[in-house]
Design a protein around this motif. Structure first.
Motif, short mmCIF file in Angstrom:
data_model
loop_
_atom_site.label_atom_id
_atom_site.label_comp_id
_atom_site.label_asym_id
_atom_site.label_seq_id
_atom_site.Cartn_x
_atom_site.Cartn_y
_atom_site.Cartn_z
N SER A 152 0.84 -1.20 0.00
CA SER A 152 0.00 0.00 0.00
C SER A 152 0.87 1.25 0.00
CB SER A 152 -0.91 0.00 1.23
OG SER A 152 -0.13 0.11 2.41
N ASP A 153 0.25 2.41 -0.20
CA ASP A 153 1.03 3.64 -0.28
C ASP A 153 1.64 4.04 1.06
OD1 ASP A 153 -1.37 4.42 0.91
OD2 ASP A 153 -1.44 6.35 -0.12
N GLY A 154 1.19 3.41 2.14
CA GLY A 154 1.85 3.66 3.42
C GLY A 154 3.30 3.23 3.41
N ARG A 180 8.20 -6.80 7.96
CA ARG A 180 8.29 -6.00 9.17
C ARG A 180 9.33 -4.89 9.02
NH1 ARG A 180 5.04 -4.54 12.85
NH2 ARG A 180 5.95 -2.50 12.39
N ALA A 181 10.45 -5.19 8.34
CA ALA A 181 11.49 -4.19 8.13
C ALA A 181 10.99 -3.06 7.23
CB ALA A 181 12.73 -4.85 7.52
N LEU A 182 10.18 -3.39 6.23
CA LEU A 182 9.60 -2.34 5.37
C LEU A 182 8.69 -1.43 6.18
CD1 LEU A 182 8.74 -4.49 2.22
CD2 LEU A 182 10.41 -2.63 2.29
N VAL A 183 7.86 -2.03 7.02
CA VAL A 183 6.97 -1.23 7.87
C VAL A 183 7.77 -0.34 8.82
CG1 VAL A 183 5.23 -1.35 9.70
CG2 VAL A 183 5.05 -2.86 7.70
N ASP A 184 8.79 -0.92 9.45
CA ASP A 184 9.60 -0.15 10.40
C ASP A 184 10.32 1.00 9.69
OD1 ASP A 184 8.85 -1.85 12.42
OD2 ASP A 184 10.70 -3.03 12.40
N GLY A 190 8.61 8.74 9.07
CA GLY A 190 7.45 9.58 9.35
C GLY A 190 6.14 9.07 8.80
N GLY A 191 6.12 7.88 8.22
CA GLY A 191 4.89 7.34 7.64
C GLY A 191 3.85 7.05 8.71
N LYS A 195 -0.30 0.43 6.62
CA LYS A 195 0.74 -0.23 5.81
C LYS A 195 0.38 -1.70 5.62
CE LYS A 195 3.91 2.90 8.08
NZ LYS A 195 2.77 3.50 8.85
N SER A 196 0.26 -2.10 4.36
CA SER A 196 0.00 -3.50 4.03
C SER A 196 1.08 -3.97 3.06
CB SER A 196 -1.37 -3.67 3.39
OG SER A 196 -2.40 -3.26 4.28
N VAL A 197 1.64 -5.17 3.32
CA VAL A 197 2.71 -5.71 2.49
C VAL A 197 2.51 -7.20 2.30
CG1 VAL A 197 5.21 -5.99 2.23
CG2 VAL A 197 4.33 -4.05 3.50
#
Length: 203
Positions: A152-154, A180-184, A190-191, A195-197
């Motif tokens: 997602s764009d998050g 998890r690393a992408l989300v972190d 600042g996101g 977030k969906s991956v």
């Protein structure tokens, strides 16, 4: 949503935030799951399931408290030696191969000048906005060892392509750890959006 045995992977992201956006994205995922677990996965059946999701969200958006709700969706379907992407909105598909990354989808957005120094990206195509829907369909060849990433764009608003590739290509990490690393990394930059991956490997 993932149906790995059918080679099907889906990310949906509510537009506009709040409970209405959550309802819209969940309605999209539920409709695709219900439709595609009961029928053979083909280009036509996937398009029809997205159309059903659009009907469901569009009807719900007419109710009080849900006006204007919508959802993006990106579907990656592994079919034989190719991946077929179905895209509505600005959730993205990527292909990571041998140290390179390629975007598989095009963002359906435009820029709006909100103030002299403020430019905002606005989604121009989403599930539930109109009674009919335009789904962009693209296909790409798959090689052994390719990694399919849907996000997602998050994620994509905060991380450039090289950063995404570096994280997804990191050795000695499981796919769950890479997600998890992408989300972190997005949150560190600042996101604040949802977030969906999904990460899938082509053997």
């Amino acid at each position: 949503m993932s149906l790995p045995m059918r080679g099907l992977f889906v990310v949906a992201d509510g537009v506009g935030g709040g409970p209405a956006g959550d309802f819209a994205s969940r309605a999209v995922v539920d409709t695709l799951y219900e439709s595609l677990t009961e029928s053979e996965c083909t280009r036509e059946s996937i398009l029809q399931s997205i159309e059903r999701a659009n009907d469901r969200v569009y009807a719900a958006a007419r109710r009080e408290g849900f006006h204007g709700m919508a959802s993006t969706v990106v579907v990656g379907w592994k079919c034989d030696d190719q991946v077929v992407c179905f895209n509505v909105g600005d959730s993205r598909g990527y292909l990571v191969r041998s140290g390179s990354i390629m975007r598989l989808t095009r963002d359906h957005t435009r820029q709006i000048q909100k103030a002299p120094n403020v430019v905002k990206q606005v989604v121009t195509n989403a599930v539930g906005i109109n009674p009919s829907i335009n789904v962009e369909v693209t296909s790409f060849p798959l090689n052994s060892g390719d990694i399919l990433l849907l996000a997602s764009d998050g994620i994509s608003d905060q991380l450039d392509d090289d950063t995404i590739m570096a994280i997804v290509s990191t050795e000695n990490l499981s796919f769950a750890e890479k997600a998890r690393a992408l989300v972190d990394a997005s949150e560190e930059r600042g996101g604040r959006d949802d977030k969906s991956v999904i990460i899938a490997f082509n053997e």
